[in-house]
Design an enzyme around this catalytic site. Structure first.
Site, mmCIF file in Angstrom:
data_model
loop_
_atom_site.group_PDB
_atom_site.id
_atom_site.type_symbol
_atom_site.label_atom_id
_atom_site.label_comp_id
_atom_site.label_asym_id
_atom_site.label_seq_id
_atom_site.Cartn_x
_atom_site.Cartn_y
_atom_site.Cartn_z
ATOM 1 N N ILE A 222 4.713 -14.721 -6.208
ATOM 2 C CA ILE A 222 4.583 -16.166 -6.011
ATOM 3 C C ILE A 222 3.548 -16.723 -6.982
ATOM 4 O O ILE A 222 3.551 -17.900 -7.290
ATOM 5 C CB ILE A 222 4.188 -16.555 -4.563
ATOM 6 C CG1 ILE A 222 2.787 -16.085 -4.196
ATOM 7 C CG2 ILE A 222 5.199 -16.089 -3.570
ATOM 8 C CD1 ILE A 222 2.236 -16.817 -2.976
ATOM 9 N N ASP A 223 2.666 -15.844 -7.471
ATOM 10 C CA ASP A 223 1.583 -16.324 -8.331
ATOM 11 C C ASP A 223 2.054 -16.695 -9.734
ATOM 12 O O ASP A 223 1.332 -17.361 -10.467
ATOM 13 C CB ASP A 223 0.485 -15.257 -8.423
ATOM 14 C CG ASP A 223 -0.155 -14.993 -7.073
ATOM 15 O OD1 ASP A 223 -0.213 -15.923 -6.255
ATOM 16 O OD2 ASP A 223 -0.587 -13.856 -6.825
ATOM 17 N N LYS B 88 0.887 -1.169 0.000
ATOM 18 C CA LYS B 88 0.000 0.000 0.000
ATOM 19 C C LYS B 88 0.925 1.219 0.000
ATOM 20 O O LYS B 88 2.084 1.081 -0.346
ATOM 21 C CB LYS B 88 -0.852 0.048 1.257
ATOM 22 C CG LYS B 88 -1.472 -1.247 1.671
ATOM 23 C CD LYS B 88 -2.337 -1.060 2.889
ATOM 24 C CE LYS B 88 -3.042 -2.345 3.272
ATOM 25 N NZ LYS B 88 -2.176 -3.510 3.403
ATOM 26 N N GLY B 89 0.417 2.347 0.429
ATOM 27 C CA GLY B 89 1.295 3.502 0.585
ATOM 28 C C GLY B 89 1.090 4.571 -0.471
ATOM 29 O O GLY B 89 0.111 4.550 -1.219
ATOM 30 N N GLY C 171 -3.569 -17.532 -5.170
ATOM 31 C CA GLY C 171 -3.812 -17.410 -6.612
ATOM 32 C C GLY C 171 -5.119 -16.679 -6.828
ATOM 33 O O GLY C 171 -6.173 -17.281 -6.885
ATOM 34 N N ARG C 172 -4.997 -15.351 -6.850
ATOM 35 C CA ARG C 172 -6.186 -14.509 -6.993
ATOM 36 C C ARG C 172 -6.826 -14.625 -8.364
ATOM 37 O O ARG C 172 -8.013 -14.844 -8.484
ATOM 38 C CB ARG C 172 -5.742 -13.057 -6.919
ATOM 39 C CG ARG C 172 -5.929 -12.375 -5.649
ATOM 40 C CD ARG C 172 -5.256 -11.037 -5.802
ATOM 41 N NE ARG C 172 -4.603 -10.708 -4.580
ATOM 42 C CZ ARG C 172 -5.065 -9.802 -3.740
ATOM 43 N NH1 ARG C 172 -6.145 -9.140 -4.017
ATOM 44 N NH2 ARG C 172 -4.431 -9.556 -2.633
ATOM 45 N N GLY D 152 1.645 -4.678 -9.766
ATOM 46 C CA GLY D 152 1.373 -3.351 -9.210
ATOM 47 C C GLY D 152 2.642 -2.529 -9.063
ATOM 48 O O GLY D 152 2.708 -1.362 -9.489
ATOM 49 N N ARG E 161 -11.060 -39.679 4.380
ATOM 50 C CA ARG E 161 -11.718 -38.369 4.269
ATOM 51 C C ARG E 161 -11.416 -37.688 2.935
ATOM 52 O O ARG E 161 -10.492 -38.054 2.223
ATOM 53 C CB ARG E 161 -11.192 -37.444 5.367
ATOM 54 C CG ARG E 161 -11.768 -37.740 6.723
ATOM 55 C CD ARG E 161 -11.111 -36.886 7.780
ATOM 56 N NE ARG E 161 -11.771 -37.065 9.060
ATOM 57 C CZ ARG E 161 -11.233 -36.785 10.235
ATOM 58 N NH1 ARG E 161 -10.005 -36.318 10.303
ATOM 59 N NH2 ARG E 161 -11.908 -36.964 11.350
HETATM 60 O O1 F6P Z 1 -0.154 -11.564 -5.104
HETATM 61 C C1 F6P Z 1 0.392 -12.482 -4.256
HETATM 62 C C2 F6P Z 1 -0.564 -12.906 -3.199
HETATM 63 O O2 F6P Z 1 0.160 -13.862 -2.529
HETATM 64 C C3 F6P Z 1 -1.939 -13.405 -3.624
HETATM 65 O O3 F6P Z 1 -1.953 -14.704 -4.130
HETATM 66 C C4 F6P Z 1 -2.744 -13.216 -2.376
HETATM 67 O O4 F6P Z 1 -4.110 -13.059 -2.636
HETATM 68 C C5 F6P Z 1 -2.175 -11.958 -1.825
HETATM 69 O O5 F6P Z 1 -0.845 -11.885 -2.261
HETATM 70 C C6 F6P Z 1 -2.247 -11.815 -0.340
HETATM 71 O O6 F6P Z 1 -1.681 -10.606 0.017
HETATM 72 P P1 F6P Z 1 -1.615 -9.982 1.487
HETATM 73 O O7 F6P Z 1 -0.186 -10.056 1.893
HETATM 74 O O8 F6P Z 1 -2.070 -8.589 1.326
HETATM 75 O O9 F6P Z 1 -2.486 -10.790 2.371
#
Ligand code: F6P
Length: 359
Positions: free
Chosen positions: A140-141, A76-77, A184-185, A118, A176
């Site tokens: 990481i995604d 952020k920031g 992974g957004r 970003g 189970r």
């Molecule tokens: O973009 C990388 C990520 O790891 C996403 O997969 C995840 O939704 C997000 O960051 C989580 O970010 P935060 O650190 O804001 O919880």
């Protein structure tokens, strides 16, 4: 070569391998007789008078195997140039002016920015405003365009595979169904690779909307074939064909994902009448020691970034393609994400080993 001073910063969500980049860049700069300074907390460190530390060989010794970033980071920031996929915002002119003030006061020759979509959007805007910037891709995604790999991804995948190995033994003992929610957004790379490596039976990703009925059928089909457990990996951004996805807004207006695992677990439990347990892997995927691949990738990226600065190739980003580390314009990497194509070879491979995508 003339002694130069260059800056470096880590921005956005952290990941394993960031310190390997800092170490690699520090050593490459040292070889050229240059000074590398590291700004703290991402771009925020650029605000006057500048919050930084000298990253000489000694400062970066023994950090390669450490997760996180010794510089700190923020997602952020004041420099946020982008909120969510596709929404581009501009950094306000007064913030650009402040960054310039610090940049000039410190006599910087260039700025290396390590970040994801970003942060690289911010870097691109700074470059367009005249800052000599070189980018290093990080997420990481693994969903950045214009690079086949980002460091941090392999470590996250290893974490998912390890979690599946552990969950598998307890799931089998109790007969189970296990649901593992992973990060992974917008892209399902972590779920796909982690699921494949960890022997998942069902993988649910944002790019392939699923049906609860199909997932339940798969659980029952497996049971009739004698399977003692079913392992389901679901990416946090996955959604069902009827549009169910778990997303909530925070007080700051940020959209957070998470909770789809719980929904899948509940639905599958009700539909199959089997015992289901859900586990959310969360930030475990972002922390801890980088894998060997991420250490090597990070080191290579750090060294390459300094080389790009030496060659004056500003506005470019380090990129990994076909086992070679090269460079591409930052503009090729941002404002769009590299997502899993539903008919790519990896999905085909997964289907060939009887992994269901619930479609
Ligand atoms: O973009 C990388 C990520 O790891 C996403 O997969 C995840 O939704 C997000 O960051 C989580 O970010 P935060 O650190 O804001 O919880």
């Amino acid at each position: 070569m003339e002694k130069k001073r260059i800056g470096i910063l880590t921005s956005g969500g952290d990941c394993s391998g960031l310190n390997a980049v800092l170490r690699g860049a520090s050593r490459a700069a040292d070889k050229l007789g240059w000074e590398l300074i590291g700004f703290r907390d991402g771009f925020e460190g650029l605000l006057p008078p500048g919050d930084y530390t000298i990253l000489d060989r000694r400062a970066t010794a023994g950090i390669m195997h450490l997760g996180g970033t010794i510089l700190g980071t923020v997602n952020k920031g004041h420099f946020v140039a982008k909120v969510g996929a596709g929404d581009v915002m501009a950094i306000p002119p007064d913030i650009i002016a402040k960054a310039r003030q610090t940049f000039d006061a410190l006599g910087l020759h260039a700025l290396i920015t390590i970040g994801g979509d970003g942060s690289l959007s911010t870097a691109l805007q700074l470059h367009e405003e005249g800052f000599p910037v070189v980018g290093v891709p990080k997420t990481i995604d693994n969903d950045l365009e214009a690079t086949a790999r980002t460091f941090g991804f392999d470590s996250a995948v290893a974490c998912v595979a390890d979690a599946l190995d552990r969950l598998h033994t307890t799931a089998t003992s109790h007969k189970r169904v296990m649901v593992l929610e992973v990060m992974g957004r917008h892209a399902g790379w972590i779920a796909l690779h982690g699921g494949l490596a960890g022997g998942a039976d069902v993988i649910l990703i944002p790019e392939i909307p699923f049906e609860f009925a199909k997932v339940a059928d798969e659980v029952m089909r497996r049971e009739h074939e004698g399977a003692k457990s079913t392992m389901i990996v679901v990416a946090e951004g996955a959604s069902s064909k009827d549009g169910r996805q778990k997303r909530h807004s925070t007080a700051s207006g940020e959209h957070r994902l998470g909770g789809i695992g719980e929904i899948v677990g509940r639905e599958i439990g009700e539909r199959t009448e089997k015992e289901v347990r859900t586990c959310v892997l969360g930030h475990l995927q972002r922390g801890g020691a980088p894998t060997t691949l991420d250490r090597i990738l990070g080191t290579t990226f750090g060294v390459k970034a300094v080389q790009l600065v030496a060659e004056g190739r500003f506005g470019t980003m380090v990129s990994y393609q076909n086992y070679v580390t090269m460079d591409v314009p930052i503009s090729h990497a941002v404002h769009k994400l590299r997502r899993v194509s539903p008919d790519c070879q990896m999905v085909e491979t997964a289907r060939a080993v009887e992994i269901s995508f619930g479609d």
